[in-house]
Design a protein around this motif. Structure first.
Motif, PDB file in Angstrom:
ATOM      1  N   ALA A  25       0.834  -1.209   0.000  1.00 45.25           N
ATOM      2  CA  ALA A  25       0.000   0.000   0.000  1.00 45.25           C
ATOM      3  C   ALA A  25       0.864   1.252   0.000  1.00 45.25           C
ATOM      4  O   ALA A  25       0.552   2.225  -0.696  1.00 45.25           O
ATOM      5  CB  ALA A  25      -0.933   0.003   1.208  1.00 45.25           C
ATOM      6  N   ALA A  26       1.957   1.236   0.749  1.00 45.90           N
ATOM      7  CA  ALA A  26       2.817   2.417   0.848  1.00 45.90           C
ATOM      8  C   ALA A  26       3.455   2.767  -0.489  1.00 45.90           C
ATOM      9  O   ALA A  26       3.352   3.906  -0.956  1.00 45.90           O
ATOM     10  CB  ALA A  26       3.884   2.207   1.921  1.00 45.90           C
ATOM     11  N   TYR A  27       4.115   1.813  -1.134  1.00 46.56           N
ATOM     12  CA  TYR A  27       4.802   2.197  -2.377  1.00 46.56           C
ATOM     13  C   TYR A  27       3.827   2.408  -3.520  1.00 46.56           C
ATOM     14  O   TYR A  27       4.050   3.257  -4.371  1.00 46.56           O
ATOM     15  CB  TYR A  27       5.962   1.268  -2.745  1.00 46.56           C
ATOM     16  CG  TYR A  27       5.650  -0.131  -3.227  1.00 46.56           C
ATOM     17  CD1 TYR A  27       5.202  -0.382  -4.521  1.00 46.56           C
ATOM     18  CD2 TYR A  27       5.880  -1.222  -2.398  1.00 46.56           C
ATOM     19  CE1 TYR A  27       4.973  -1.672  -4.963  1.00 46.56           C
ATOM     20  CE2 TYR A  27       5.655  -2.512  -2.842  1.00 46.56           C
ATOM     21  CZ  TYR A  27       5.193  -2.736  -4.118  1.00 46.56           C
ATOM     22  OH  TYR A  27       4.968  -4.022  -4.553  1.00 46.56           O
ATOM     23  N   ARG A  28       2.714   1.712  -3.531  1.00 44.63           N
ATOM     24  CA  ARG A  28       1.736   1.931  -4.601  1.00 44.63           C
ATOM     25  C   ARG A  28       0.908   3.203  -4.365  1.00 44.63           C
ATOM     26  O   ARG A  28       0.220   3.651  -5.267  1.00 44.63           O
ATOM     27  CB  ARG A  28       0.842   0.718  -4.756  1.00 44.63           C
ATOM     28  CG  ARG A  28       1.591  -0.460  -5.411  1.00 44.63           C
ATOM     29  CD  ARG A  28       0.763  -1.104  -6.407  1.00 44.63           C
ATOM     30  NE  ARG A  28       1.452  -2.102  -7.208  1.00 44.63           N
ATOM     31  CZ  ARG A  28       0.836  -2.796  -8.127  1.00 44.63           C
ATOM     32  NH1 ARG A  28      -0.453  -2.609  -8.342  1.00 44.63           N
ATOM     33  NH2 ARG A  28       1.482  -3.673  -8.857  1.00 44.63           N
ATOM     34  N   SER A  29       0.991   3.789  -3.180  1.00 45.76           N
ATOM     35  CA  SER A  29       0.306   5.056  -2.891  1.00 45.76           C
ATOM     36  C   SER A  29       1.147   6.272  -3.231  1.00 45.76           C
ATOM     37  O   SER A  29       0.655   7.400  -3.180  1.00 45.76           O
ATOM     38  CB  SER A  29      -0.100   5.113  -1.414  1.00 45.76           C
ATOM     39  OG  SER A  29      -1.126   4.176  -1.162  1.00 45.76           O
ATOM     40  N   ASP A  30       2.392   6.079  -3.570  1.00 41.69           N
ATOM     41  CA  ASP A  30       3.279   7.177  -3.947  1.00 41.69           C
ATOM     42  C   ASP A  30       2.850   7.686  -5.328  1.00 41.69           C
ATOM     43  O   ASP A  30       2.890   6.932  -6.309  1.00 41.69           O
ATOM     44  CB  ASP A  30       4.719   6.667  -3.981  1.00 41.69           C
ATOM     45  CG  ASP A  30       5.743   7.737  -4.323  1.00 41.69           C
ATOM     46  OD1 ASP A  30       5.397   8.731  -4.997  1.00 41.69           O
ATOM     47  OD2 ASP A  30       6.908   7.550  -3.929  1.00 41.69           O
ATOM     48  N   PRO A  31       2.446   8.957  -5.433  1.00 36.41           N
ATOM     49  CA  PRO A  31       1.996   9.487  -6.733  1.00 36.41           C
ATOM     50  C   PRO A  31       3.036   9.358  -7.844  1.00 36.41           C
ATOM     51  O   PRO A  31       2.675   9.166  -9.005  1.00 36.41           O
ATOM     52  CB  PRO A  31       1.695  10.958  -6.442  1.00 36.41           C
ATOM     53  CG  PRO A  31       1.476  11.026  -4.980  1.00 36.41           C
ATOM     54  CD  PRO A  31       2.332   9.951  -4.370  1.00 36.41           C
ATOM     55  N   GLU A  32       4.318   9.441  -7.514  1.00 35.53           N
ATOM     56  CA  GLU A  32       5.353   9.293  -8.537  1.00 35.53           C
ATOM     57  C   GLU A  32       5.460   7.853  -9.031  1.00 35.53           C
ATOM     58  O   GLU A  32       5.727   7.608 -10.202  1.00 35.53           O
ATOM     59  CB  GLU A  32       6.705   9.776  -8.014  1.00 35.53           C
ATOM     60  CG  GLU A  32       6.797  11.276  -7.911  1.00 35.53           C
ATOM     61  CD  GLU A  32       6.571  11.971  -9.249  1.00 35.53           C
ATOM     62  OE1 GLU A  32       7.227  11.603 -10.247  1.00 35.53           O
ATOM     63  OE2 GLU A  32       5.717  12.875  -9.304  1.00 35.53           O
ATOM     64  N   VAL A  33       5.265   6.889  -8.132  1.00 41.57           N
ATOM     65  CA  VAL A  33       5.291   5.477  -8.526  1.00 41.57           C
ATOM     66  C   VAL A  33       4.072   5.163  -9.391  1.00 41.57           C
ATOM     67  O   VAL A  33       4.155   4.438 -10.379  1.00 41.57           O
ATOM     68  CB  VAL A  33       5.344   4.563  -7.281  1.00 41.57           C
ATOM     69  CG1 VAL A  33       5.134   3.101  -7.649  1.00 41.57           C
ATOM     70  CG2 VAL A  33       6.677   4.745  -6.556  1.00 41.57           C
ATOM     71  N   ALA A  34       2.926   5.723  -9.044  1.00 44.62           N
ATOM     72  CA  ALA A  34       1.671   5.439  -9.749  1.00 44.62           C
ATOM     73  C   ALA A  34       1.468   6.288 -10.998  1.00 44.62           C
ATOM     74  O   ALA A  34       0.528   6.054 -11.758  1.00 44.62           O
ATOM     75  CB  ALA A  34       0.496   5.650  -8.798  1.00 44.62           C
ATOM     76  N   ARG A  35       2.348   7.244 -11.238  1.00 40.23           N
ATOM     77  CA  ARG A  35       2.142   8.218 -12.319  1.00 40.23           C
ATOM     78  C   ARG A  35       1.781   7.573 -13.657  1.00 40.23           C
ATOM     79  O   ARG A  35       0.866   8.010 -14.335  1.00 40.23           O
ATOM     80  CB  ARG A  35       3.391   9.073 -12.479  1.00 40.23           C
ATOM     81  CG  ARG A  35       3.255  10.089 -13.585  1.00 40.23           C
ATOM     82  CD  ARG A  35       4.437  11.010 -13.646  1.00 40.23           C
ATOM     83  NE  ARG A  35       4.232  11.990 -14.710  1.00 40.23           N
ATOM     84  CZ  ARG A  35       5.193  12.654 -15.293  1.00 40.23           C
ATOM     85  NH1 ARG A  35       6.428  12.488 -14.873  1.00 40.23           N
ATOM     86  NH2 ARG A  35       4.937  13.496 -16.257  1.00 40.23           N
ATOM     87  N   TYR A  36       2.492   6.538 -14.063  1.00 38.65           N
ATOM     88  CA  TYR A  36       2.259   5.916 -15.366  1.00 38.65           C
ATOM     89  C   TYR A  36       1.500   4.593 -15.253  1.00 38.65           C
ATOM     90  O   TYR A  36       1.440   3.834 -16.214  1.00 38.65           O
ATOM     91  CB  TYR A  36       3.594   5.668 -16.070  1.00 38.65           C
ATOM     92  CG  TYR A  36       4.415   6.919 -16.250  1.00 38.65           C
ATOM     93  CD1 TYR A  36       3.943   7.978 -17.018  1.00 38.65           C
ATOM     94  CD2 TYR A  36       5.667   7.043 -15.651  1.00 38.65           C
ATOM     95  CE1 TYR A  36       4.697   9.124 -17.191  1.00 38.65           C
ATOM     96  CE2 TYR A  36       6.427   8.184 -15.829  1.00 38.65           C
ATOM     97  CZ  TYR A  36       5.940   9.226 -16.598  1.00 38.65           C
ATOM     98  OH  TYR A  36       6.685  10.360 -16.764  1.00 38.65           O
ATOM     99  N   GLN A  37       0.952   4.329 -14.083  1.00 31.76           N
ATOM    100  CA  GLN A  37       0.247   3.067 -13.835  1.00 31.76           C
ATOM    101  C   GLN A  37      -1.263   3.283 -13.887  1.00 31.76           C
ATOM    102  O   GLN A  37      -1.748   4.414 -13.847  1.00 31.76           O
ATOM    103  CB  GLN A  37       0.668   2.499 -12.474  1.00 31.76           C
ATOM    104  CG  GLN A  37       2.147   2.261 -12.341  1.00 31.76           C
ATOM    105  CD  GLN A  37       2.631   0.997 -13.025  1.00 31.76           C
ATOM    106  OE1 GLN A  37       1.899   0.340 -13.743  1.00 31.76           O
ATOM    107  NE2 GLN A  37       3.887   0.653 -12.785  1.00 31.76           N
ATOM    108  N   SER A  38      -2.010   2.194 -13.908  1.00 31.96           N
ATOM    109  CA  SER A  38      -3.464   2.276 -14.078  1.00 31.96           C
ATOM    110  C   SER A  38      -4.224   2.567 -12.790  1.00 31.96           C
ATOM    111  O   SER A  38      -5.392   2.935 -12.848  1.00 31.96           O
ATOM    112  CB  SER A  38      -3.976   0.970 -14.683  1.00 31.96           C
ATOM    113  OG  SER A  38      -3.689  -0.113 -13.815  1.00 31.96           O
TER     114      SER A  38
END
Length: 189
Positions: A25-38
């Motif tokens: 949840a922590a790393y997938r909640s990072d807006p930069e990590v999720a930027r190009y993800q669905s």
């Protein structure tokens, strides 16, 4: 005991377990990590717990997505995941990967994806495809570093997060992988 599926000198690639939910949840909640993800951020602990339980119950080698947990060998910290979607014909697959921001740029994703590709191609898969947002140059470089060929660009193909994006398409054949020096890093088992 965690089911270790592959490893390097720095990483363990294994099946997801329930205790991974908070870090996931922590790393997938990072807006930069999720930027190009669905997915959208934040990823709640409830959603993460549900997803991790689904990942833990999945059977590697059956059609559909299988997510590999990627953790640091020293300290056992979950730093990302690599997903493989096996086609119903069991001869081709799609690849995706996500890495927590503090661990990006240090070769961890390359190591983890390499180990997963060794596993997938070792199981007899003929072709692996991947795609990424054209602005995600780090992911495109990683795929090219591992021998994927850029096969095309779909202009303004995906509507995501309020905008149209271009998708880069990549492919890698088993024959090319087995001949490639990129497949055999030191310590990948």
């Amino acid at each position: 005991m965690d089911e270790v599926l592959a490893s390097t000198e720095r990483l363990v690639v294994r099946r997801f377990v329930a205790r991974d939910a908070a870090a996931f949840a922590a790393y997938r909640s990072d807006p930069e990590v999720a930027r190009y993800q669905s997915w959208d951020v934040p990823v709640s602990e409830v959603d993460a717990t549900r997803l991790v339980a689904k990942f833990a119950a999945a059977e590697e080698g059956t059609p559909g997505w299988f997510q590999y947990a990627v953790e640091l060998r020293d300290g056992g910290i979950l730093v990302g995941d690599v997903g493989v979607c096996l086609h119903a014909n069991r001869m081709q697959a799609e690849l995706g990967f996500t890495l927590a921001r503090p661990y990006q740029g240090g070769g961890y994703a390359t190591e983890a994806v390499r180990c997963v590709l060794n596993r997938v191609f070792g199981a007899g898969i003929r072709r692996v495809s991947a795609e990424c947002d054209a602005r995600n140059t780090a992911s495109a470089r990683l795929l090219e570093r591992l021998g994927f060929r850029r096969e095309g660009c779909r202009s303004q193909h995906t509507w995501i997060k309020g905008e149209w994006t271009d998708d880069l398409l990549f492919g890698l054949l088993a024959d090319d992988w087995h001949r490639s020096p990129a497949r055999t890093p030191p310590g990948c088992t």
